[in-house]
Scaffold this active site. Structure first.
Site, PDB file in Angstrom:
ATOM      1  N   ASP A 129       0.850  -1.182   0.000  1.00 50.82           N
ATOM      2  CA  ASP A 129       0.000   0.000   0.000  1.00 50.82           C
ATOM      3  C   ASP A 129       0.891   1.239   0.000  1.00 50.82           C
ATOM      4  O   ASP A 129       1.587   1.514   0.980  1.00 50.82           O
ATOM      5  CB  ASP A 129      -0.883  -0.040   1.259  1.00 50.82           C
ATOM      6  CG  ASP A 129      -1.823   1.132   1.387  1.00 50.82           C
ATOM      7  OD1 ASP A 129      -1.663   2.142   0.664  1.00 50.82           O
ATOM      8  OD2 ASP A 129      -2.725   1.048   2.239  1.00 50.82           O
ATOM      9  N   ASN A 131      -4.757  12.715 -11.779  1.00 50.27           N
ATOM     10  CA  ASN A 131      -5.275  13.140 -13.074  1.00 50.27           C
ATOM     11  C   ASN A 131      -4.954  14.623 -13.237  1.00 50.27           C
ATOM     12  O   ASN A 131      -4.524  15.279 -12.292  1.00 50.27           O
ATOM     13  CB  ASN A 131      -6.770  12.835 -13.214  1.00 50.27           C
ATOM     14  CG  ASN A 131      -7.600  13.529 -12.148  1.00 50.27           C
ATOM     15  OD1 ASN A 131      -7.525  14.755 -11.993  1.00 50.27           O
ATOM     16  ND2 ASN A 131      -8.386  12.767 -11.417  1.00 50.27           N
ATOM     17  N   GLY A 177      -8.529   4.962  -7.661  1.00 52.24           N
ATOM     18  CA  GLY A 177      -7.252   4.263  -7.632  1.00 52.24           C
ATOM     19  C   GLY A 177      -6.261   4.852  -6.649  1.00 52.24           C
ATOM     20  O   GLY A 177      -6.598   5.201  -5.519  1.00 52.24           O
ATOM     21  N   VAL A 178      -5.009   4.969  -7.076  1.00 54.82           N
ATOM     22  CA  VAL A 178      -3.931   5.499  -6.242  1.00 54.82           C
ATOM     23  C   VAL A 178      -4.269   6.913  -5.789  1.00 54.82           C
ATOM     24  O   VAL A 178      -4.094   7.265  -4.619  1.00 54.82           O
ATOM     25  CB  VAL A 178      -2.593   5.483  -7.013  1.00 54.82           C
ATOM     26  CG1 VAL A 178      -1.522   6.269  -6.290  1.00 54.82           C
ATOM     27  CG2 VAL A 178      -2.123   4.052  -7.240  1.00 54.82           C
ATOM     28  N   ASP A 179      -4.760   7.732  -6.703  1.00 52.76           N
ATOM     29  CA  ASP A 179      -5.087   9.122  -6.395  1.00 52.76           C
ATOM     30  C   ASP A 179      -6.100   9.196  -5.247  1.00 52.76           C
ATOM     31  O   ASP A 179      -5.904   9.919  -4.268  1.00 52.76           O
ATOM     32  CB  ASP A 179      -5.635   9.790  -7.657  1.00 52.76           C
ATOM     33  CG  ASP A 179      -5.722  11.296  -7.577  1.00 52.76           C
ATOM     34  OD1 ASP A 179      -5.054  11.908  -6.718  1.00 52.76           O
ATOM     35  OD2 ASP A 179      -6.449  11.880  -8.401  1.00 52.76           O
ATOM     36  N   SER A 204      -0.092   5.127 -14.755  1.00 54.83           N
ATOM     37  CA  SER A 204      -0.835   4.867 -16.000  1.00 54.83           C
ATOM     38  C   SER A 204      -1.187   3.401 -16.227  1.00 54.83           C
ATOM     39  O   SER A 204      -1.890   3.088 -17.191  1.00 54.83           O
ATOM     40  CB  SER A 204      -0.114   5.421 -17.234  1.00 54.83           C
ATOM     41  OG  SER A 204      -0.181   6.828 -17.259  1.00 54.83           O
ATOM     42  N   GLY A 255      -3.080   1.503 -14.365  1.00 52.70           N
ATOM     43  CA  GLY A 255      -4.396   1.160 -13.833  1.00 52.70           C
ATOM     44  C   GLY A 255      -5.500   1.540 -14.806  1.00 52.70           C
ATOM     45  O   GLY A 255      -5.532   1.077 -15.947  1.00 52.70           O
ATOM     46  N   VAL A 256      -6.354   2.436 -14.364  1.00 51.53           N
ATOM     47  CA  VAL A 256      -7.514   2.832 -15.146  1.00 51.53           C
ATOM     48  C   VAL A 256      -7.131   3.493 -16.478  1.00 51.53           C
ATOM     49  O   VAL A 256      -7.905   3.466 -17.424  1.00 51.53           O
ATOM     50  CB  VAL A 256      -8.447   3.747 -14.308  1.00 51.53           C
ATOM     51  CG1 VAL A 256      -7.808   5.094 -14.053  1.00 51.53           C
ATOM     52  CG2 VAL A 256      -9.796   3.897 -14.963  1.00 51.53           C
ATOM     53  N   TYR A 257      -5.911   4.025 -16.591  1.00 54.76           N
ATOM     54  CA  TYR A 257      -5.478   4.633 -17.850  1.00 54.76           C
ATOM     55  C   TYR A 257      -5.090   3.590 -18.889  1.00 54.76           C
ATOM     56  O   TYR A 257      -4.797   3.927 -20.028  1.00 54.76           O
ATOM     57  CB  TYR A 257      -4.329   5.608 -17.617  1.00 54.76           C
ATOM     58  CG  TYR A 257      -4.775   6.949 -17.051  1.00 54.76           C
ATOM     59  CD1 TYR A 257      -6.066   7.176 -16.592  1.00 54.76           C
ATOM     60  CD2 TYR A 257      -3.889   8.001 -16.983  1.00 54.76           C
ATOM     61  CE1 TYR A 257      -6.468   8.394 -16.082  1.00 54.76           C
ATOM     62  CE2 TYR A 257      -4.277   9.237 -16.473  1.00 54.76           C
ATOM     63  CZ  TYR A 257      -5.573   9.422 -16.028  1.00 54.76           C
ATOM     64  OH  TYR A 257      -5.958  10.640 -15.538  1.00 54.76           O
TER      65      TYR A 257
END
Length: 182
Positions: free
Chosen positions: A10, A24, A32-34, A126, A128-130
């Site tokens: 983590d 972003n 996510g991480v953000d 980038s 992950g969701v990207y």
């Protein structure tokens, strides 16, 4: 060249001087991480990001750039926010965006070093969701870390990876690049 560590865990629990946030461009939080960094660090991180948007970055953080804020309740001193590129699919556009991906890591590590950080922890920006292919992110991130000079990164660069599968991808990329990692 900094010492490079690979760990599964983590990112918000790392005891390092700076943590890289896969943010972003809005800098106003996300998933996510953000989202995890904003939740764990508390409202002072978002307040600092809003101030950056009000002053220095009214149009948001450009892809590949990095900016630092407080780390709030995290054990780190700073959060280094960087906006990675979205995967466009294979081809020329991917090659152009890969430069921005490398810049996201390079600028984050250099900013951490300029702040006086002795250690920085980073996620697979980038991946992950990207949608960026994890193997490619691993090669780009590790190459940037390995090529960083004394002022281009803190003495310790730790990649904190969210799963054993991601850790394996980074370990495999390190072996392909001939890097010794801890």
């Amino acid at each position: 060249m900094p010492r490079i560590d690979l760990v599964t865990g983590d990112l918000t629990r790392e005891r390092v001087d700076a943590i890289v946030n896969a943010a972003n461009s809005t800098l106003l939080g996300g998933g996510g991480v953000d989202g995890a960094i904003h939740r764990a660090g508390g409202p002072s991180i978002l307040a600092a990001c809003r101030e950056l948007r009000r002053t220095a970055l009214p149009d948001g953080l450009p892809v590949g750039e990095a900016v630092a804020t407080t780390a709030g309740r995290l054990s780190a001193r700073w959060v280094i926010h960087t906006a990675g590129p979205v995967w466009p699919g294979p081809g020329e556009e991917a090659d152009a965006r890969r430069v921005r991906l490398a810049n996201a890591f390079r600028n984050s590590f250099a900013l951490a070093a300029s702040l006086g950080a002795a250690s920085v922890a980073a996620p697979a920006v980038s991946a992950g969701v990207y949608g960026w292919p994890a193997d490619d992110v691993a090669r780009v991130a590790l190459r940037v870390a390995a090529e960083a000079g004394d002022d281009g990164a803190p003495p310790l660069v730790r990649f904190v990876l969210s799963s054993p599968a991601m850790h394996e991808r980074f370990a495999r990329a390190a072996a392909e690049l001939g890097l010794t990692v801890d």
